[in-house]
Motif scaffolding. Structure first.
Motif, PDB file in Angstrom:
ATOM      1  N   GLY A   1       1.916  34.461  25.832  1.00 33.39           N
ATOM      2  CA  GLY A   1       2.139  33.257  25.047  1.00 33.39           C
ATOM      3  C   GLY A   1       3.570  32.849  24.824  1.00 33.39           C
ATOM      4  O   GLY A   1       3.841  32.027  23.933  1.00 33.39           O
ATOM      5  N   ARG A   2       4.508  33.344  25.599  1.00 29.14           N
ATOM      6  CA  ARG A   2       5.901  32.918  25.453  1.00 29.14           C
ATOM      7  C   ARG A   2       6.087  31.520  26.042  1.00 29.14           C
ATOM      8  O   ARG A   2       5.564  31.212  27.114  1.00 29.14           O
ATOM      9  N   ASP A   3       6.837  30.699  25.311  1.00 24.84           N
ATOM     10  CA  ASP A   3       7.124  29.333  25.742  1.00 24.84           C
ATOM     11  C   ASP A   3       8.529  29.291  26.338  1.00 24.84           C
ATOM     12  O   ASP A   3       9.527  29.372  25.613  1.00 24.84           O
ATOM     13  N   PHE A   4       8.618  29.171  27.633  1.00 24.70           N
ATOM     14  CA  PHE A   4       9.913  29.190  28.309  1.00 24.70           C
ATOM     15  C   PHE A   4       9.842  28.322  29.552  1.00 24.70           C
ATOM     16  O   PHE A   4       8.774  27.865  29.968  1.00 24.70           O
ATOM     17  N   GLU A   5      10.996  28.096  30.144  1.00 23.90           N
ATOM     18  CA  GLU A   5      11.122  27.279  31.347  1.00 23.90           C
ATOM     19  C   GLU A   5      11.904  28.061  32.392  1.00 23.90           C
ATOM     20  O   GLU A   5      12.776  28.876  32.053  1.00 23.90           O
ATOM     21  N   VAL A   6      11.603  27.827  33.662  1.00 22.52           N
ATOM     22  CA  VAL A   6      12.232  28.564  34.761  1.00 22.52           C
ATOM     23  C   VAL A   6      12.933  27.574  35.679  1.00 22.52           C
ATOM     24  O   VAL A   6      12.378  26.528  36.026  1.00 22.52           O
ATOM     25  N   ILE A   7      14.160  27.909  36.050  1.00 23.49           N
ATOM     26  CA  ILE A   7      14.919  27.162  37.063  1.00 23.49           C
ATOM     27  C   ILE A   7      15.024  28.043  38.302  1.00 23.49           C
ATOM     28  O   ILE A   7      15.589  29.145  38.244  1.00 23.49           O
ATOM     29  N   VAL A   8      14.470  27.591  39.403  1.00 30.16           N
ATOM     30  CA  VAL A   8      14.475  28.353  40.652  1.00 30.16           C
ATOM     31  C   VAL A   8      15.612  27.848  41.528  1.00 30.16           C
ATOM     32  O   VAL A   8      15.633  26.670  41.907  1.00 30.16           O
ATOM     33  N   ILE A   9      16.546  28.734  41.842  1.00 32.66           N
ATOM     34  CA  ILE A   9      17.645  28.422  42.764  1.00 32.66           C
ATOM     35  C   ILE A   9      17.279  28.979  44.136  1.00 32.66           C
ATOM     36  O   ILE A   9      16.877  30.144  44.250  1.00 32.66           O
ATOM     37  N   ASP A  10      17.418  28.168  45.149  1.00 36.47           N
ATOM     38  CA  ASP A  10      16.996  28.575  46.490  1.00 36.47           C
ATOM     39  C   ASP A  10      18.110  28.324  47.489  1.00 36.47           C
ATOM     40  O   ASP A  10      19.103  27.639  47.188  1.00 36.47           O
TER      41      ASP A  10
ATOM     42  N   TYR B   1      25.974  25.332  39.247  1.00 35.65           N
ATOM     43  CA  TYR B   1      26.687  25.085  37.996  1.00 35.65           C
ATOM     44  C   TYR B   1      26.008  24.001  37.160  1.00 35.65           C
ATOM     45  O   TYR B   1      26.079  24.036  35.929  1.00 35.65           O
ATOM     46  N   VAL B   2      25.351  23.060  37.802  1.00 30.27           N
ATOM     47  CA  VAL B   2      24.584  22.057  37.055  1.00 30.27           C
ATOM     48  C   VAL B   2      23.383  22.717  36.391  1.00 30.27           C
ATOM     49  O   VAL B   2      23.056  22.433  35.223  1.00 30.27           O
ATOM     50  N   ALA B   3      22.721  23.635  37.108  1.00 27.91           N
ATOM     51  CA  ALA B   3      21.559  24.312  36.546  1.00 27.91           C
ATOM     52  C   ALA B   3      21.939  25.239  35.403  1.00 27.91           C
ATOM     53  O   ALA B   3      21.174  25.424  34.454  1.00 27.91           O
ATOM     54  N   LEU B   4      23.138  25.827  35.470  1.00 30.69           N
ATOM     55  CA  LEU B   4      23.559  26.762  34.433  1.00 30.69           C
ATOM     56  C   LEU B   4      23.917  26.071  33.120  1.00 30.69           C
ATOM     57  O   LEU B   4      24.098  26.749  32.105  1.00 30.69           O
ATOM     58  N   LYS B   5      24.011  24.746  33.101  1.00 34.31           N
ATOM     59  CA  LYS B   5      24.346  24.047  31.861  1.00 34.31           C
ATOM     60  C   LYS B   5      23.267  24.225  30.807  1.00 34.31           C
ATOM     61  O   LYS B   5      23.553  24.229  29.604  1.00 34.31           O
ATOM     62  N   THR B   6      22.022  24.383  31.244  1.00 39.65           N
ATOM     63  CA  THR B   6      20.911  24.526  30.303  1.00 39.65           C
ATOM     64  C   THR B   6      20.311  25.924  30.302  1.00 39.65           C
ATOM     65  O   THR B   6      19.436  26.204  29.482  1.00 39.65           O
ATOM     66  N   ALA B   7      20.751  26.794  31.213  1.00 36.36           N
ATOM     67  CA  ALA B   7      20.163  28.136  31.310  1.00 36.36           C
ATOM     68  C   ALA B   7      20.660  29.027  30.176  1.00 36.36           C
ATOM     69  O   ALA B   7      21.811  28.922  29.730  1.00 36.36           O
ATOM     70  N   THR B   8      19.774  29.905  29.719  1.00 33.11           N
ATOM     71  CA  THR B   8      20.132  30.868  28.672  1.00 33.11           C
ATOM     72  C   THR B   8      20.163  32.301  29.191  1.00 33.11           C
ATOM     73  O   THR B   8      20.859  33.135  28.639  1.00 33.11           O
ATOM     74  N   LYS B   9      19.412  32.596  30.241  1.00 33.12           N
ATOM     75  CA  LYS B   9      19.386  33.934  30.841  1.00 33.12           C
ATOM     76  C   LYS B   9      19.181  33.804  32.337  1.00 33.12           C
ATOM     77  O   LYS B   9      18.685  32.784  32.835  1.00 33.12           O
ATOM     78  N   VAL B  10      19.568  34.846  33.058  1.00 29.61           N
ATOM     79  CA  VAL B  10      19.376  34.921  34.504  1.00 29.61           C
ATOM     80  C   VAL B  10      18.592  36.185  34.818  1.00 29.61           C
ATOM     81  O   VAL B  10      19.009  37.292  34.441  1.00 29.61           O
TER      82      VAL B  10
ATOM     83  N   ASP C   1      30.620  33.601  34.558  1.00 26.84           N
ATOM     84  CA  ASP C   1      31.663  32.632  34.222  1.00 26.84           C
ATOM     85  C   ASP C   1      31.249  31.754  33.043  1.00 26.84           C
ATOM     86  O   ASP C   1      32.094  31.346  32.247  1.00 26.84           O
ATOM     87  N   LYS C   2      29.957  31.478  32.940  1.00 26.10           N
ATOM     88  CA  LYS C   2      29.426  30.682  31.824  1.00 26.10           C
ATOM     89  C   LYS C   2      28.958  31.558  30.660  1.00 26.10           C
ATOM     90  O   LYS C   2      28.326  31.045  29.727  1.00 26.10           O
TER      91      LYS C   2
END
Length: 473
Positions: A300-309, A339-348, A376-377
């Protein structure tokens, strides 16, 4: 008050004991000061210096016969200009005149020849700097008819990148070798435990020729050979059928404990680092990271994923499709937009093909760039990796050991258009390098999630030593 008597040295210096004379008085009149007129002082100063040069004589002549009117000064300047033009024209004529007596045949410059040879050598070295990384050579299957059919099929799947990912490749290799062990019948004059090692060597070499084995597969093969050596050392000797069943059971146990159950425990430990509202960035596709995301969604965790390819495999597409089908919000972009994707990312969260002895991560190429950009961020970088991938090897760059991929996979961009670099082999100064892995230094890794807990990456040599000592791996 008495007037001081100026000495000769004082007269020679224009700043000591002499009144200031204006420019107008100097050129329009002949003022006098102590020691005589200005012309007398200049004449005496030139005679005292004893200068015999042409410049000094000209200065004395000029001072002796100095023009006093504007017309005379202008005439003198015009005369000097004409003389200067004559001297310049005379010098140019002597330079351009042909001189057959001084003409010399061209001589080979040894320094220039040496520099040319050195440049050619450096160019050759640049082309051969990665020659120790050879492209996979597809062996002739007709010459390897004695090999097990399962090994031939697996090699073909590896060469076509139908099976990717370290866990999937390790499981495929172990299951294939288990089938080879099951079907192997030793000669009448040899026992099974002593002949099976010799029988597996050509199968391993065949797979190695089709595609370079990852470090995790090498660890699995090293473990399997150790199990075989332990069976040989058993006294009294183990029967052939018992030895065959023992090896198969050990392989199944390794897959179950070190890969399948390990992924379950890693997912259980990693979900504690995922909170509601997190935007988690991941790179390419990792089976264990995928398991972590699915487990977090399940509880039940509410999170979002950004996939870098990245090209050419584009493994992240499959991960993105799988997560979207399970109701996880996803964004997909190429590594150029990191770097655009990392503006909203909280963890990797990323996977790893191997954790080296110095704490570095050996993973799909591009992982190091993502980890460096996240650091760097000031975004934490968390790796998910099973302990069987911890290897006793130290590597600080991606050039000492790596795997070369097919260069044509980088050239081909579309099935309908002609690639821009279609004729790259005909270009003398162009070569295409398709490396498969890179090394991420330990300073860019915040933590490593394993089946035994969350540890710093610098604990890798301790984990490797403990498993080798107590578990025999």
């Amino acid at each position: 008050m008495a007037t001081p008597n100026l000495s000769t040295s004082a007269v020679n210096s224009p700043l000591i004991g002499q009144p200031m004379v204006s420019y107008e008085a100097q050129w329009l009149g002949t003022p006098t000061i102590a020691g005589g007129s200005i012309e007398d002082i200049l004449r005496r100063r030139g005679s005292q210096s004893g200068s015999n040069t042409e410049e000094a004589r000209g200065r004395n002549q000029l001072s002796a016969k100095k023009p006093t009117t504007k017309a005379e000064r202008r005439a003198l300047q015009e005369q000097q200009r004409v003389e200067k033009q004559k001297r310049v024209s005379t010098a140019n004529t002597s330079t351009n005149a042909p001189n057959n007596t001084d003409k010399k045949p061209p001589v080979n410059n040894p320094t220039r020849s040496k520099n040319t040879a050195l440049a050619a050598k450096n160019d050759l070295q640049r082309k051969s700097i990665l020659n120790h990384l050879e492209l996979p050579k597809k062996p002739d299957t007709d010459k390897n008819k004695d090999l097990h059919p399962a090994v031939l099929s697996l090699a073909l799947l590896f060469s076509q990148y139908k099976i990717t990912g370290s866990n999937a490749r390790c499981v495929a290799v172990l299951e294939t070798f288990s089938q080879v062990i099951k079907d192997h019948q030793p000669p009448d004059d040899a026992t099974f435990v002593r002949h099976i090692q010799k029988h597996l060597d050509p199968h391993i070499a065949f797979l190695l020729n089709y595609r370079y084995m990852s470090l995790s597969i090498r660890e699995c093969i090293r473990w399997l050979k150790k199990i075989m050596a332990d069976l040989v050392a058993v006294h009294p000797p183990v029967a052939d059928q018992d030895a065959r069943q023992t090896l198969q059971k050990q392989i199944d146990r390794f897959i179950r404990e070190r890969i399948t159950m390990a992924d379950e425990l890693i997912a259980h430990n990693a979900v504690t680092k995922i909170e509601d509202g997190d935007v988690i960035l991941t790179f390419a596709k990792s089976s264990v990271v995928e398991h972590v995301f699915l487990e977090a969604k399940k509880i039940g965790r509410d999170f979002e994923v950004i996939v870098i390819d990245s090209r050419p495999l584009l493994e992240g597409k499959n991960l993105c499709v799988k997560l979207v089908r399970n109701g996880i919000k996803c964004k997909y972009t190429l590594i150029s937009g990191i770097y655009v994707a990392l503006k909203t990312a909280t963890k990797v969260f990323m996977g790893s093909h191997a954790i080296l002895n110095n704490g570095s991560s050996y993973a799909r190429i591009g992982s190091a760039a993502v980890a460096m950009a996240a650091t760097d961020k000031q975004i934490p970088v968390i790796l998910c990796c099973e302990t069987y991938k911890f290897v006793n090897r130290t590597q600080v760059d991606s050039l000492v050991m790596n795997e070369k991929g097919d260069p044509f996979s980088l050239v081909q961009t579309s099935d309908t258009t002609t690639p821009v670099l279609a004729n790259w082999k005909q270009q003398q100064n162009l070569s295409i390098l398709n490396l498969m892995y890179d090394v991420t230094p330990s300073k860019y890794i915040s933590a490593v999630v394993t089946e035994i807990g969350i540890i710093p990456c610098t604990s890798a040599p301790v984990i490797w030593r403990e498993y080798n000592q107590y578990a025999g791996y």
